[in-house]
Structure formats: C-alpha cells, structure tokens
Design a protein around this motif. Structure first.
Motif, mmCIF file in Angstrom:
data_model
loop_
_atom_site.group_PDB
_atom_site.id
_atom_site.type_symbol
_atom_site.label_atom_id
_atom_site.label_comp_id
_atom_site.label_asym_id
_atom_site.label_seq_id
_atom_site.Cartn_x
_atom_site.Cartn_y
_atom_site.Cartn_z
ATOM 1 N N UNK A 147 0.845 -1.184 0.000
ATOM 2 C CA UNK A 147 0.000 0.000 0.000
ATOM 3 C C UNK A 147 0.881 1.235 0.000
ATOM 4 N N UNK A 148 0.407 2.301 -0.624
ATOM 5 C CA UNK A 148 1.104 3.590 -0.590
ATOM 6 C C UNK A 148 0.077 4.649 -0.237
ATOM 7 N N UNK A 153 -3.404 3.904 -1.684
ATOM 8 C CA UNK A 153 -3.556 3.073 -2.881
ATOM 9 C C UNK A 153 -3.171 1.643 -2.514
ATOM 10 N N UNK A 154 -4.068 0.716 -2.786
ATOM 11 C CA UNK A 154 -3.831 -0.696 -2.494
ATOM 12 C C UNK A 154 -3.167 -1.347 -3.707
ATOM 13 N N UNK A 186 -6.358 0.164 -9.449
ATOM 14 C CA UNK A 186 -6.293 -0.298 -8.061
ATOM 15 C C UNK A 186 -7.368 0.396 -7.251
ATOM 16 N N UNK A 187 -7.635 -0.119 -6.087
ATOM 17 C CA UNK A 187 -8.571 0.510 -5.161
ATOM 18 C C UNK A 187 -7.839 1.580 -4.352
ATOM 19 N N UNK A 210 6.551 2.681 2.099
ATOM 20 C CA UNK A 210 5.583 1.620 1.857
ATOM 21 C C UNK A 210 5.437 0.740 3.073
ATOM 22 N N UNK A 211 4.290 0.101 3.134
ATOM 23 C CA UNK A 211 3.941 -0.709 4.282
ATOM 24 C C UNK A 211 3.410 -2.027 3.753
ATOM 25 N N UNK A 212 3.870 -3.131 4.278
ATOM 26 C CA UNK A 212 3.348 -4.442 3.901
ATOM 27 C C UNK A 212 2.294 -4.847 4.919
#
Length: 86
Positions: A5-6, A22-23, A31-32, A82-84
C-alpha cells in the motif's frame, strides 16, 4: 497474502489537500483507493489508475474517482514509506 500500500497526499497552492491510500499500485493497472479524506472530511473509497510509476525518480502519476470525486488527476513525487499489510 501480503498487499503493498502507498499513502498519497496531494496538495494544491491554497494548501487544500486530498489524502488516500492506494492498495497494490502497479503501473498500467487499476487499483482501489481507501481511507480517502479531503481536509477533515471522510470520502468514499474509489479506484485509481496508475499511468506512471517511476521508482528511480520517485514519481507516481494517475487518475482517480470515487464517490463525489470524478476525473481526479495527480503527478507527484513520493517518499518511499511503503507498508506491507496482511
């Protein structure tokens, strides 16, 4: 599975802004977007189409719409935070 995700924050010259997450962003893909806000107002989720995703220059461009937002467009430099998430 993990999803990248950003988070985007887009400001104009009058310091008004829209912020959303943003996924799984990928260039050329739809993207969603979630967690959308205009200032303090919560907005409905929607879709974003990434037209450019330059990881060397940290530029992301695209269009977005959802809820009362139509034909939104952005070209921004981003910081890689960014994050996972599961």
């Amino acid at each position: 599975p993990y999803r990248r995700q950003r988070q985007m924050c887009i400001r104009d010259r009058q310091d008004r802004y829209i912020r959303f997450t943003i996924v799984s962003p990928q260039e050329g893909q739809e993207s969603e977007f979630t967690n959308a806000r205009f200032g303090e107002e919560k907005l409905k989720n929607g879709t974003v189409t990434i037209t450019r995703f330059d990881t060397e220059r940290n530029i992301i461009s695209g269009t977005f719409s959802g809820g009362r937002i139509t034909n939104g467009r952005f070209d921004v430099h981003y910081k890689d935070q960014e994050e996972d998430l599961m």
